[in-house]
Design a protein around this motif. Structure first.
Motif, mmCIF file in Angstrom:
data_model
loop_
_atom_site.group_PDB
_atom_site.id
_atom_site.type_symbol
_atom_site.label_atom_id
_atom_site.label_comp_id
_atom_site.label_asym_id
_atom_site.label_seq_id
_atom_site.Cartn_x
_atom_site.Cartn_y
_atom_site.Cartn_z
ATOM 1 N N PRO A 131 0.841 -1.199 0.000
ATOM 2 C CA PRO A 131 0.000 0.000 0.000
ATOM 3 C C PRO A 131 0.875 1.249 0.000
ATOM 4 C CG PRO A 131 0.017 -1.031 2.174
ATOM 5 C CD PRO A 131 0.720 -1.973 1.248
ATOM 6 N N SER A 132 0.272 2.396 -0.218
ATOM 7 C CA SER A 132 1.030 3.637 -0.327
ATOM 8 C C SER A 132 1.359 4.255 1.021
ATOM 9 C CB SER A 132 0.253 4.655 -1.170
ATOM 10 O OG SER A 132 -1.016 4.911 -0.574
ATOM 11 N N SER A 133 0.792 3.722 2.088
ATOM 12 C CA SER A 133 1.102 4.235 3.415
ATOM 13 C C SER A 133 0.927 3.127 4.441
ATOM 14 C CB SER A 133 0.200 5.419 3.776
ATOM 15 O OG SER A 133 -1.159 4.998 3.847
ATOM 16 N N THR A 134 1.630 3.250 5.571
ATOM 17 C CA THR A 134 1.578 2.199 6.593
ATOM 18 C C THR A 134 0.203 2.103 7.237
ATOM 19 O OG1 THR A 134 2.363 3.698 8.337
ATOM 20 C CG2 THR A 134 4.022 2.480 7.089
ATOM 21 N N GLY A 135 -0.534 3.219 7.277
ATOM 22 C CA GLY A 135 -1.860 3.191 7.900
ATOM 23 C C GLY A 135 -2.803 2.222 7.239
ATOM 24 N N GLN A 136 -2.608 1.968 5.938
ATOM 25 C CA GLN A 136 -3.491 1.042 5.229
ATOM 26 C C GLN A 136 -3.246 -0.412 5.617
ATOM 27 O OE1 GLN A 136 -3.985 1.872 0.943
ATOM 28 N NE2 GLN A 136 -2.977 3.838 1.306
ATOM 29 N N ILE A 137 -2.141 -0.665 6.320
ATOM 30 C CA ILE A 137 -1.922 -2.024 6.836
ATOM 31 C C ILE A 137 -2.927 -2.323 7.937
ATOM 32 C CG2 ILE A 137 -0.241 -3.531 7.974
ATOM 33 C CD1 ILE A 137 1.963 -1.803 6.712
ATOM 34 N N GLY A 138 -3.373 -1.292 8.621
ATOM 35 C CA GLY A 138 -4.393 -1.457 9.658
ATOM 36 C C GLY A 138 -3.791 -1.755 11.015
ATOM 37 N N SER A 139 -3.293 -2.965 11.184
ATOM 38 C CA SER A 139 -2.663 -3.387 12.443
ATOM 39 C C SER A 139 -1.901 -4.672 12.200
ATOM 40 C CB SER A 139 -3.711 -3.591 13.545
ATOM 41 O OG SER A 139 -4.642 -4.589 13.153
#
Length: 398
Positions: free
Chosen positions: A200-208
């Motif tokens: 993904p383009s940012s780590t936040g999209q990994i979720g957890s």
């Protein structure tokens, strides 16, 4: 070479392209090569994409000498423009897991200098192997906390194509496996890693990220983990189990461990009591056999036949009888379906050798077995009745 659209934009879900060729591989599997494709082929620890080409199912994607092969179960019309559609749920899941692995491996290395030696992106759970023989719970908790902090900070994830000289200026986590067409995936001020996968383009999209289990694997440690939507799935599955166990254990979640331990201990106590009762029953049965004792050439014999009796019970029964008699041989034959089993036991005063006795009788039933002078057993085909085999053993004593 196939033009790889997933490197231009990993979020492409559908595309159109022209078919370059349709053919079969050396195993007779049908595949299609396109001028350009958004299907990611298996590689770098990441599984291939699935989806459709002109509504025909793509079940495998591999790269061979720069061309991306899309495997289909059915033939496709080469003259039509090809419309591809990616299974986005699968693709995004792989993006979450792969990016999460980068963060997890970097966390282990940054905090505790533990290097990742391998990565597996499984259907349900992912694993990494660490070059260490042991891992404490405190280390696991600290690394997991750091990984989730980086995820929540929503740092950009950037992929760059570099030359070898350009790549050498970055603090790469591991040595590059290629010398040209180098692709570096960067999480600024945290991880710099050569990788050909999709993220993904940012780590936040990994979720957890959640570490599920740590186990020894030869001389290394294997860490089981999940990211993103898989964390929610794992939570749901575990919550369902807890809800089902709550009424069974008659205990709320915080006390479930103690309740389960009590039940297990109670079960062990009951099993012990059952075994003790079985021994008492066998001892009572052994007394019954003393009334059936025969005498052959000054040798006392107790023989009997059984049908589908557990062999472990017959072994124990024979030993009990031998342990409570003098100059006595016990001969048991058990019939189980199409097989016969033999158990022979004696006390120290008897002159007979049980091992020799069993080995002498086994050829009659095409059997195998053995033991020692005091106790022996064997089994083989039902070439005769249990009674006939018992008589044959008795004749050997004669």
């Amino acid at each position: 070479m196939s033009k790889k659209l997933f490197y231009q934009d990993q979020y492409i879900r559908s595309f159109t392209s022209k078919i370059k060729r349709c053919t079969e591989d050396e195993n007779g599997r049908r595949f299609v090569v396109l001028e350009e494709t958004a299907f990611y082929p298996t590689g770098g620890g990441q599984p291939h994409d699935t989806g459709t080409l002109n509504e025909l199912k793509v079940y495998d994607v591999v790269e061979v000498d720069g061309e991306v092969r899309h495997y289909l179960q059915e033939s496709i019309d080469e003259n039509l423009e090809c419309v591809g559609s990616i299974n986005w749920e699968r693709r995004f899941d792989h993006m979450q897991q792969h990016a999460g692995q980068h963060i997890l491996s970097a966390a282990f290395e940054d905090v505790f200098s533990l290097k990742t030696t391998s990565f597996h992106l499984g259907t349900d759970i992912c694993t990494i192997d660490l070059d260490v023989s042991n891992l404490t719970n405190e280390v696991v908790e600290e690394v997991e906390k750091l990984a989730n902090t980086v995820i929540l900070e929503n740092r950009p994830i950037v992929a760059k194509w570099l030359t070898a000289d350009e790549a050498s200026s970055f603090p790469l986590r591991k040595q590059l496996s290629v010398e040209d067409n180098i692709r570096i995936v960067i999480i600024e001020e945290f991880d710099y890693n050569g990788c050909g996968g999709t993220h993904p383009s940012s780590t936040g999209q990994i979720g957890s990220l959640k570490i599920l289990q740590v186990e020894r694997q030869k001389k290394q440690v294997r860490v089981h983990f999940v990211c993103g939507n898989r964390v929610i799935q794992q939570l749901g599955e575990k919550q369902k189990v807890i809800q089902e166990l709550t009424p069974l254990l008659n205990s709320p979640q915080p006390q479930m461990k103690e309740a389960a331990n009590r039940i297990l201990q109670h079960s062990k106590d009951l099993e012990k009591q059952v075994e003790q009762l079985k021994v008492r029953i066998l001892e009572y049965e052994a007394e019954h056999f003393l009334d059936k004792m025969e005498c052959v050439h000054s040798q006392q014999i107790i023989r009997s036949t059984f049908n589908n009796r557990p062999i472990s019970e017959l072994q124990q029964l024979a030993r009990i009888i031998s342990g409570n008699t003098n100059n006595t041989v016990v001969l048991f034959v058990n019939e189980t379906g199409e097989n016969l089993q033999v158990v022979c036991s004696k006390d120290k005063e008897s002159y007979l050798d049980m091992n020799q006795l069993v080995k002498a009788i086994l050829p009659l039933i095409n059997g195998k077995g053995g033991g020692n002078a005091m106790f022996a057993q064997g089994g083989g085909d039902k070439t005769m009745s249990a009674e006939q085999l018992a008589e044959a053993i008795l004749h050997l004593i004669d």
